[in-house]
Design an enzyme around this catalytic site. Structure first.
Site, short mmCIF file in Angstrom:
data_model
loop_
_atom_site.label_atom_id
_atom_site.label_comp_id
_atom_site.label_asym_id
_atom_site.label_seq_id
_atom_site.Cartn_x
_atom_site.Cartn_y
_atom_site.Cartn_z
N ASP A 62 -11.47 -9.69 1.01
CA ASP A 62 -12.71 -9.04 0.56
C ASP A 62 -13.73 -9.06 1.69
O ASP A 62 -14.05 -10.13 2.21
CB ASP A 62 -13.25 -9.80 -0.65
CG ASP A 62 -14.36 -9.05 -1.38
OD1 ASP A 62 -15.19 -8.44 -0.68
OD2 ASP A 62 -14.38 -9.09 -2.60
N THR A 72 0.03 0.13 4.30
CA THR A 72 -0.10 0.38 2.87
C THR A 72 -0.57 1.81 2.61
O THR A 72 -1.10 2.49 3.50
CB THR A 72 -1.11 -0.59 2.24
OG1 THR A 72 -2.42 -0.30 2.74
CG2 THR A 72 -0.75 -2.05 2.58
N LYS A 73 -0.40 2.26 1.37
CA LYS A 73 -0.84 3.62 1.04
C LYS A 73 -2.36 3.74 1.19
O LYS A 73 -2.87 4.79 1.58
CB LYS A 73 -0.39 4.00 -0.37
CG LYS A 73 -0.92 3.13 -1.49
CD LYS A 73 -0.32 3.55 -2.83
CE LYS A 73 -0.82 2.67 -3.97
NZ LYS A 73 -0.24 3.07 -5.27
N PHE A 74 -3.08 2.67 0.88
CA PHE A 74 -4.53 2.70 1.08
C PHE A 74 -4.85 2.84 2.56
O PHE A 74 -5.74 3.60 2.96
CB PHE A 74 -5.14 1.40 0.54
CG PHE A 74 -6.58 1.20 0.94
CD1 PHE A 74 -7.59 1.92 0.32
CD2 PHE A 74 -6.92 0.32 1.95
CE1 PHE A 74 -8.91 1.74 0.70
CE2 PHE A 74 -8.23 0.13 2.33
CZ PHE A 74 -9.23 0.85 1.70
#
Length: 262
Positions: free
Chosen positions: A167, A241-243
């Site tokens: 985060d 990753t897809k993100f």
């Protein structure tokens, strides 16, 4: 802890596949008697949040949890007994929904991986992947990683540490809650064997610079990169990753930081 696929689109602590931030402004205390490694007494490696565990995830927890979830106990972990073999040992803090963890474990069957994650849907999701892909080299700690590191991992017991897309706590007043802070890095460095590696990744540039600064400040760690900014090329084992793919299409950056224990 946090999904690596969606964290810039969610509330703090809701990334889809990465580690969450933690409050880091409490007073310090030794992690273990006589160890001399201090870290904020109330620091946590996660932000607990609500989330619905799907039927499939709950079934995986019920069916596979007894075999692959390691109960938290404040005593040294027996890696050989846990995995039934001796092999290089890798800790991941915050695996989110587990896709990256499963991918890396599949690529590196000769390594043992323990992932710390408190988010139950993520635990169930990784257990599903373990079952579908027959991954025998992954175990899960459904517990705060800081307590696991302090009380279950002995000095020089790890060959690697992964912290992927924690985060960012992008508001300046929240920066102190970030996971990658000197006390935790010092604690993790003490658990790394000489030559062991510490790999972080983030899509938040300011946090990436902080990661380099914090890891550079730990005297036992050495940056593997000589590139400007101190950033490393993405190691082949870490999947995109897809993100991340979506972000790259939009011109967003992703930064990998890799240090080694001297």
């Amino acid at each position: 802890m946090l999904p690596q696929d969606t964290h810039t689109d969610t509330l703090p602590g809701d990334d889809a596949d990465g580690a969450s931030g933690t409050p880091a402004d409490a007073s310090s205390a030794p992690t273990q008697p006589g160890e001399g490694v201090a870290h904020p007494r109330r620091i946590r490696s996660f932000v607990r949040r609500a989330g619905r565990t799907s039927t499939g995830q709950q079934r995986a927890i019920d069916d596979l949890g007894p075999q692959y979830i390691v109960p938290y106990r404040p005593e040294p972990l027996d890696w050989t007994a846990t995995f039934g073999r001796q092999a290089p040992s890798i800790l991941e803090i915050g695996f989110g929904m587990g896709e990256t963890t499963a991918h890396i474990a599949g690529l590196r069957p000769d390594d043992n991986f323990i992932g710390c994650e408190v988010h139950e849907p993520g635990v169930g999701a990784l257990l599903k992947l373990i079952g579908e892909r027959d991954l025998q080299n992954v175990r899960i700690m459904n517990h705060d990683a800081v307590e696991v590191i302090a009380h279950m991992l002995t000095e020089q017991s790890l060959d690697g540490v992964h912290i992927f897309f924690p985060d960012p706590w992008h508001k300046k007043r929240h920066n102190k809650r970030r996971l990658v802070q000197p006390p935790l890095v010092k604690l993790l460095a003490s658990r790394l064997k000489p030559g062991g590696y510490f790999h972080c990744a983030t899509d938040w540039e300011e946090y990436a610079h902080q990661m380099v600064e914090v890891l550079s400040g730990e005297p036992t760690l050495v940056n593997t990169s000589q590139a400007p900014g101190g950033f490393a090329e993405r190691p082949e084992y870490r999947p995109v990753t897809k993100f991340e793919k979506r972000g790259l299409r939009l011109g967003h950056g992703v930064w990998d930081v890799v240090f080694r224990k001297a």
